[in-house]
Structure formats: C-alpha cells, structure tokens
Motif scaffolding. Structure first.
Motif, mmCIF file in Angstrom:
data_model
loop_
_atom_site.group_PDB
_atom_site.id
_atom_site.type_symbol
_atom_site.label_atom_id
_atom_site.label_comp_id
_atom_site.label_asym_id
_atom_site.label_seq_id
_atom_site.Cartn_x
_atom_site.Cartn_y
_atom_site.Cartn_z
ATOM 1 N N UNK A 42 21.917 26.495 30.637
ATOM 2 C CA UNK A 42 20.988 27.598 30.394
ATOM 3 C C UNK A 42 21.512 28.926 30.941
ATOM 4 N N UNK A 43 22.641 28.900 31.646
ATOM 5 C CA UNK A 43 23.201 30.113 32.245
ATOM 6 C C UNK A 43 23.929 30.943 31.195
ATOM 7 N N UNK A 44 23.803 32.254 31.298
ATOM 8 C CA UNK A 44 24.556 33.160 30.455
ATOM 9 C C UNK A 44 25.973 33.299 31.029
ATOM 10 N N UNK A 45 26.923 33.860 30.238
ATOM 11 C CA UNK A 45 28.303 33.981 30.738
ATOM 12 C C UNK A 45 28.416 34.630 32.109
ATOM 13 N N UNK A 46 27.686 35.711 32.340
ATOM 14 C CA UNK A 46 27.775 36.372 33.646
ATOM 15 C C UNK A 46 27.308 35.442 34.757
ATOM 16 N N UNK A 81 32.448 35.803 26.952
ATOM 17 C CA UNK A 81 32.733 36.276 28.302
ATOM 18 C C UNK A 81 33.441 37.620 28.263
ATOM 19 N N UNK A 82 33.080 38.514 29.167
ATOM 20 C CA UNK A 82 33.766 39.792 29.328
ATOM 21 C C UNK A 82 35.038 39.561 30.146
ATOM 22 N N UNK A 83 35.973 40.528 30.135
ATOM 23 C CA UNK A 83 37.232 40.336 30.861
ATOM 24 C C UNK A 83 37.063 39.925 32.321
ATOM 25 N N UNK A 84 36.220 40.627 33.071
ATOM 26 C CA UNK A 84 36.034 40.273 34.479
ATOM 27 C C UNK A 84 35.507 38.854 34.620
ATOM 28 N N UNK A 85 34.601 38.460 33.734
ATOM 29 C CA UNK A 85 34.010 37.129 33.805
ATOM 30 C C UNK A 85 35.048 36.037 33.502
ATOM 31 N N UNK A 86 35.930 36.308 32.545
ATOM 32 C CA UNK A 86 37.004 35.344 32.251
ATOM 33 C C UNK A 86 37.951 35.212 33.438
#
Length: 205
Positions: A42-46, A81-86
């Motif tokens: 249920x979690x979003x990428x961030x 996913x955004x760059x920082x998240x990846x």
C-alpha cells in the motif's frame, strides 16, 4: 503506532533515521510490526524508498516477510520512482544485503538509466554503491570491504567475470555518461565511489 497508516510509518522511520535515534529499539520494533500489518504493497514509491533507506540507516533487519513485501511492492512501481527514490532504494537494498531477483535488478537498472539526467552526483554514487552490493549478494560474494553507508573500499580488487560487465554494459555506459556530464560537481568522495563501482563491475571505459 498500531493505528499508523503507511505515510505515518514511513515518515516516522525516516525521521528516526535522520535523527540517528538507533536506541529507540522498542519504537522501531513497533513500527516494523505496523508496516507488516499495513503491508508495504500500500506504500507509494516515496514511502517505500524512505522506509528502505531508514531501515538500512538504522541497521534494522526487516526480516523475511517485510523484505519480500519491499521487493514485491517496489517491483510493481519501479517506473514511478523519482531519481532520489531509486538511489535510496538501491543503496538501501545493498546495505541491507537483500538478495534481489535478476528480473528486479534489470528493472531497477533500466529505471535508473532512464532517469540519470535527474540524478545528483551523490545520487549517482549511491546507485553505484547499491548496484555493486546487490550484485555481490546475487553472486554470493564476500564484500570487498566492510562498508559503512556511503564509504568506499580501499581494496584494489577489480576482478569481475566478463559476463558481469556485458550484462551491465548499457547501464554502466549510461552511468559513465552521467558522471562525465556532472564531473565538476562530484566531490572526491562521490567520484571515488563511482570509479570503484565501475571497476568492481568489470567496466572498462
């Protein structure tokens, strides 16, 4: 904590990690239990990236069930996913010594390659550190050194099978290009990690 939703859990874990509150073991255990209850699906990428990064930073073993949830949940949304998240996700999986499937690794590398223009020098170095550590776990190799987060090895070992370099070729070429594009912005620390990673994975520019 038992009433926390996914955002509360990931934000609290992230905050504890930033504040370096390693000693809050009872609270941390409660948060892990709550994460399993809510399910990381249920979690979003961030939230997934922050949770993984916090677990690694706090040296918390997520256990088999939570590890599987992390892999499954992230795999289904890697393209979001955004760059920082990846970068956070790859670094965290490497630090936690999580054994990822080859399919997950390929998908993560592809997502990173597509977004490299948005990575900072630190993000690129986190990606390289995580890529090497995940590869070592896949190969059941001993780490080249006992890294602590974001430190680099003083080992001179660069041995890596030719198949590894070929398998990672497109990804490593993209990383090298991103490094060159921001070479003046790299700190000695981030640059050394990137160079170590390229060498460790058998890449020859």
């Amino acid at each position: 904590v038992p009433e926390y939703n996914e955002r509360c859990i990931s934000n609290t874990l992230h905050g504890l990690a930033v504040l370096e509150l390693y000693q809050e073991r009872e609270l941390l255990a409660s948060l892990l239990t709550a994460a399993e209850r809510v399910s990381l699906s249920s979690f979003k990428p961030q939230g997934l990236a922050n949770t993984a990064w916090a677990l690694a930073t706090l040296h918390l073993n997520p256990g088999p069930r939570l590890t599987q949830q992390l892999l499954s949940a992230s795999n289904s949304v890697l393209t979001q996913f955004k760059p920082l998240e990846l970068a956070q996700l790859g670094w965290a999986f490497g630090a936690l010594r999580i054994r990822v499937s080859e399919q997950w690794a390929r998908s993560w590398r592809a997502a990173v390659s597509r977004g490299l223009n948005g990575f900072t020098p630190q993000g690129i170095s986190m990606v390289m550190w995580g890529a090497v550590r995940m590869w070592e776990v896949q190969q059941t190799l001993q780490p080249t050194a006992q890294f602590v987060p974001q430190q680099y090895s003083s080992s001179s070992s660069t041995e890596s099978p030719d198949s590894t370099a070929a398998e990672h070729a497109e990804f490593l070429q993209a990383v090298e290009a991103a490094m060159h594009a921001q070479i003046q912005r790299h700190s000695p620390h981030s640059l050394s990690i990137c160079l170590w990673g390229l060498a460790r994975l058998g890449y020859k520019p």
